[in-house]
Design an enzyme around this catalytic site. Sequence first.
Site, PDB file in Angstrom:
ATOM      1  N   CYS A  76      26.343 -26.517 -67.463  1.00 40.76           N
ATOM      2  CA  CYS A  76      24.994 -26.658 -68.019  1.00 40.76           C
ATOM      3  C   CYS A  76      24.887 -25.964 -69.368  1.00 40.76           C
ATOM      4  CB  CYS A  76      23.967 -26.062 -67.053  1.00 40.76           C
ATOM      5  SG  CYS A  76      22.263 -26.205 -67.646  1.00 40.76           S
ATOM      6  N   CYS A  82      18.840 -19.679 -68.876  1.00 42.51           N
ATOM      7  CA  CYS A  82      17.993 -20.140 -67.769  1.00 42.51           C
ATOM      8  C   CYS A  82      18.214 -19.243 -66.557  1.00 42.51           C
ATOM      9  CB  CYS A  82      18.350 -21.585 -67.437  1.00 42.51           C
ATOM     10  SG  CYS A  82      17.487 -22.238 -65.984  1.00 42.51           S
ATOM     11  N   CYS A  85      20.265 -20.741 -62.289  1.00 46.00           N
ATOM     12  CA  CYS A  85      21.596 -20.670 -61.685  1.00 46.00           C
ATOM     13  C   CYS A  85      22.264 -19.358 -62.068  1.00 46.00           C
ATOM     14  CB  CYS A  85      22.477 -21.836 -62.155  1.00 46.00           C
ATOM     15  SG  CYS A  85      21.969 -23.445 -61.513  1.00 46.00           S
ATOM     16  N   CYS A 160      19.896 -30.784 -66.513  1.00 51.89           N
ATOM     17  CA  CYS A 160      19.919 -29.963 -65.297  1.00 51.89           C
ATOM     18  C   CYS A 160      20.959 -30.564 -64.359  1.00 51.89           C
ATOM     19  CB  CYS A 160      18.552 -29.922 -64.629  1.00 51.89           C
ATOM     20  SG  CYS A 160      18.525 -28.843 -63.173  1.00 51.89           S
ATOM     21  N   GLN A 265      13.440 -30.731 -47.442  1.00 55.63           N
ATOM     22  CA  GLN A 265      14.743 -30.166 -47.774  1.00 55.63           C
ATOM     23  C   GLN A 265      15.143 -30.635 -49.169  1.00 55.63           C
ATOM     24  OE1 GLN A 265      16.229 -27.926 -46.065  1.00 55.63           O
ATOM     25  NE2 GLN A 265      15.298 -28.091 -44.036  1.00 55.63           N
ATOM     26  N   ASP A 360      12.996 -23.863 -36.996  1.00 51.96           N
ATOM     27  CA  ASP A 360      13.348 -23.910 -38.416  1.00 51.96           C
ATOM     28  C   ASP A 360      12.246 -23.219 -39.216  1.00 51.96           C
ATOM     29  OD1 ASP A 360      14.275 -24.501 -40.937  1.00 51.96           O
ATOM     30  OD2 ASP A 360      13.801 -26.634 -40.841  1.00 51.96           O
ATOM     31  N   CYS A 386      16.855 -20.483 -43.687  1.00 52.18           N
ATOM     32  CA  CYS A 386      17.086 -20.361 -45.122  1.00 52.18           C
ATOM     33  C   CYS A 386      17.229 -18.907 -45.524  1.00 52.18           C
ATOM     34  CB  CYS A 386      15.949 -21.026 -45.900  1.00 52.18           C
ATOM     35  SG  CYS A 386      14.325 -20.303 -45.577  1.00 52.18           S
TER      36      CYS A 386
END
Length: 428
Positions: A76, A82, A85, A160, A265, A360, A386
């Site tokens: 990227c 940014c 990430c 992106c 998701q 979940d 998560c």
Amino acid sequence: MRRHRPQRARPTDVPAGPAVETLIEAVGGEGDGIAAGPLYAPFTLPGERVRLAAGPQRREVEAILEPSSQRVTPPCPHFGVCGGCALQHWEQGAYLAWKVERLVRTLARERIETEILPAFAAAPGSRRRLALHARQGRKDAARLGFKTRKSWDVVDITACPIADPALEAALPALRRLAAPLFEHPKSAPTLHVTLTPTGIDVDISGVERKSGGLSADARMRLAETAAEADFARVTLDGEIAYLARQPTVRFGTATVALPAGSFLQAVPEAEAVMTAMAADAAAGAERIADLFCGAGAFTFRLAQVAPVLAADGAADAIRALQAAISTAPGLHGITAEARDLVRRPVLAEEMKRIDTVVFDPPRAGAAEQAAEIARSNVARAIGVSCNAATFVRDARTLIDAGFRLERVKPVDQFLWSPHVELVGVFSR
């Protein structure tokens, strides 16, 4: 009397030290390299010798003196500026192994050993969902992207590589869509963008409403831009501003009308892997509970196995699930209930006829619900998480009640971030 426990100093609380050359020994939980001290250095890898700028514990890197053989060129153009990430500079195999090892160490904190299945790894260009921050730019186009590192400012992204190509191609139109959102100086809009089979769905939050919200002129400009871009729907905090087509998603054999701003998701392939594992683990069940079910991503797959009791705190998601039942032939039956599972978990007494539970929860985990599953006679539990830390806490509750964690599958759904998800299967 409760003994006072001193707080651990954060990296930014520690007095600044001089510039230093040092060896990176490991990568920490936030994706930063760790050197002796400890010192934390973003965008560094184990085994690298680096020169770090003067500063507190978290330092900026002045130079990579001896790069790792695992270092690769980030794909990227915005990487490093940014804040989206953290790990694009790490070779894929080593990066994925690090995520799995982090999960193993988190389990070990509660003395939990289990079979670790091969990890699922999301591919570049697979994200169907983005949260893009907007800042005022030109009259006909806002600045749009992710927050910069260590700042509230926004990187005006032109590419992106994690996003589905259709979302990447829509960036210019999304900039135009955001342009009329700044009538009030306190507005700081975020565009929650979802790619669906029927088109792009945008839910906008962060527009100042106390002053009356957007003017009629701004709403008209919003709708005109959405029509020009052929977006499916645009909503302002769930209120429809433009609708050409109802955004829908497929869960199993069901077609579900997606509520505005609803949870989904991030990567369809990750969702498919997780729901398939849950359905396989539930094979042979006579009655299933799907708790924190959302709009039914797991529910419709599970209902192909046995009748399902589905519950979630989001009433609009439950209504969407209920409306979609008629679109899915061959199910064993679904009963859906809008219910706050933190304040009012499904009690052990209510699970007398249920032999398998899927849960979940959001990042905070399912402490209250896990306690009720532990009290119940449920034979199998399948946890989707998560947040490995809260999963391990809830797993300990189940294990102490006689469950065994048979296997865990790591899921790298958020590519190039420190974040890892998982599916875990328990049996008594």
